[in-house]
Design an enzyme around this catalytic site. Structure first.
Site, PDB file in Angstrom:
ATOM      1  CE1 TYR A  24      17.151  56.485 -26.517  1.00 40.68           C
ATOM      2  CE2 TYR A  24      15.697  54.783 -27.388  1.00 40.68           C
ATOM      3  CZ  TYR A  24      15.875  55.997 -26.770  1.00 40.68           C
ATOM      4  OH  TYR A  24      14.775  56.731 -26.386  1.00 40.68           O
ATOM      5  CB  THR A  58      12.559  54.106 -25.017  1.00 41.62           C
ATOM      6  OG1 THR A  58      12.343  53.629 -26.349  1.00 41.62           O
ATOM      7  CG2 THR A  58      13.791  53.404 -24.482  1.00 41.62           C
TER       8      THR A  58
END
Ligand code: UFG
Length: 330
Positions: free
Chosen positions: A143, A119
């Site tokens: 995350y 990501t």
């Protein structure tokens, strides 16, 4: 029939599109998904669905042996940034520890090729935009850190074993299969385009614009929106590259290299739907960078990846078509 690829999270949004792309390309596909956020109906009928956890080492080993798996695409994981701040251990369990178990299981089975859903959150608030792969990695939430740790594990494993990998750092994934076979279906959406098309179908009343004082031309956040089907194709190209040169691994940005503000996205939704799409100013959301745009020259140079849906209105129209389909379900 081409060889077998194991796709974790293949019942989810991005995974289900990758499964279709693999099946369309003639691969045999086994999906491993625990169906907590994914749906069995989202899995292409040509693939085999095994319901289970990616950190179930015995199960993964059984699948690898039974289906003669030669590569893995690992999509399974948790993806909600604010949730990762409230419950970091869930993210380190589902993203980092589960990936570690999966990698260990497949390496033990002699599987040599691995594609990982990483990501842009690994860059945090990037030092430079467009963001290059060499831009310093400074994730600002659990995350991003949970994904970055997996990138590091993969690099170490590739150095120690007969194994290569591609980590694709996704920017903002949106849209849906152009043929209407899958789309973003999980309830409780937080992503802008999904929310805007939910307003279009009447599921929500309005879009909240999170911050109008960013250092961007119109003051709202700018992102690089990539169509999920182009992202799926990037995974196919990555797989072919891993097969072609087993000595080489890749960590690459995956975006179109251009940005749209929240207001521009809302205008696109209004254009496509011909509806008003009510929007209200709201405070900034914690941890949102002003502007996140990929420098995608590296992936374009390394792979013969030719994006087909690099058009904001088309992304929105596919997302809308899928949302209407979902709304019409009993
Ligand atoms: N936004 C709104 N209103 C909404 C939802 C979003 O104004 O209701 C804005 C956000 O503030 C941001 C932009 O729209 O400026 C895009 O927000 P999304 O929630 O759609 O996506 P993010 O950029 O926050 O998230 C993406 C990925 C994450 C990743 C993150 C890294 O989806 O997985 O980038 O920053 F972690």
């Amino acid at each position: 029939m081409k060889p077998t690829i194991l796709v974790t999270g293949g019942a989810g949004y991005i995974g289900s599109h990758a499964v279709m792309a693999l099946c369309d390309a003639g691969y045999r596909v086994v999906v491993l998904d625990n169906l907590t956020t994914g749906f069995a109906w989202a899995v292409d009928k040509r693939a085999t669905l095994v319901e289970g956890a990616v950190d179930n080492v015995a199960l993964v080993r059984r699948i690898c042996a039974e289906y003669d798996v030669i590569g893995v695409m690992h999509f399974a994981g948790s993806i909600i940034v604010p949730e990762s701040v409230e419950n970091p251990l869930k993210y380190y369990a589902n993203n980092t520890a589960a990936s570690r178990a999966l990698i260990a299981a497949v390496v033990a089975c002699g599987v040599q090729h691995f594609i990982f859903s990483s990501t842009a959150a690994t860059y945090g608030i990037p030092e430079e935009v467009p963001v290059k792969e060499t831009t310093p990695l400074a994730p600002i939430n659990p995350y991003g850190r949970s994904k970055l740790m997996t990138e590091w594990m993969l690099a170490d494993v590739a150095a120690a074993h007969k194994f290569n990998y591609c980590a694709l750092r996704y920017f903002n994934v949106a849209g849906a299969d152009p043929h209407g076979r899958s789309g973003q279906s999980t309830a409780g959406a937080t992503h802008l385009i999904k929310i805007a098309v939910e307003v279009a179908t009447g599921k929500r009343n309005h879009v909240s614009i999170f911050g109008t004082d960013y250092a961007t031309p119109d003051g709202t956040g700018v992102r690089d929106y990539i169509h999920v089907s182009d992202l799926a194709t990037a995974h196919l190209r990555a797989l072919e590259a891993l097969f072609a040169d087993p000595t080489r691994s890749h960590t690459l940005n995956c975006g179109y290299g251009k940005g749209y503000s929240v207001l521009e996205v809302l205008d696109a939704v209004r254009r496509v739907t011909n509806l008003e799409i009510k929007a209200e100013m709201a405070p900034r959301r914690a941890g949102d960078p002003d502007c996140l745009i990929s420098d995608n020259r590296e992936i374009l140079a390394r792979f013969p990846w030719v994006p087909e849906y690099d058009d904001l209105d088309m992304i929105v129209s596919h997302a809308l078509a899928w949302e209407r389909k979902l709304a019409a379900r009993p």
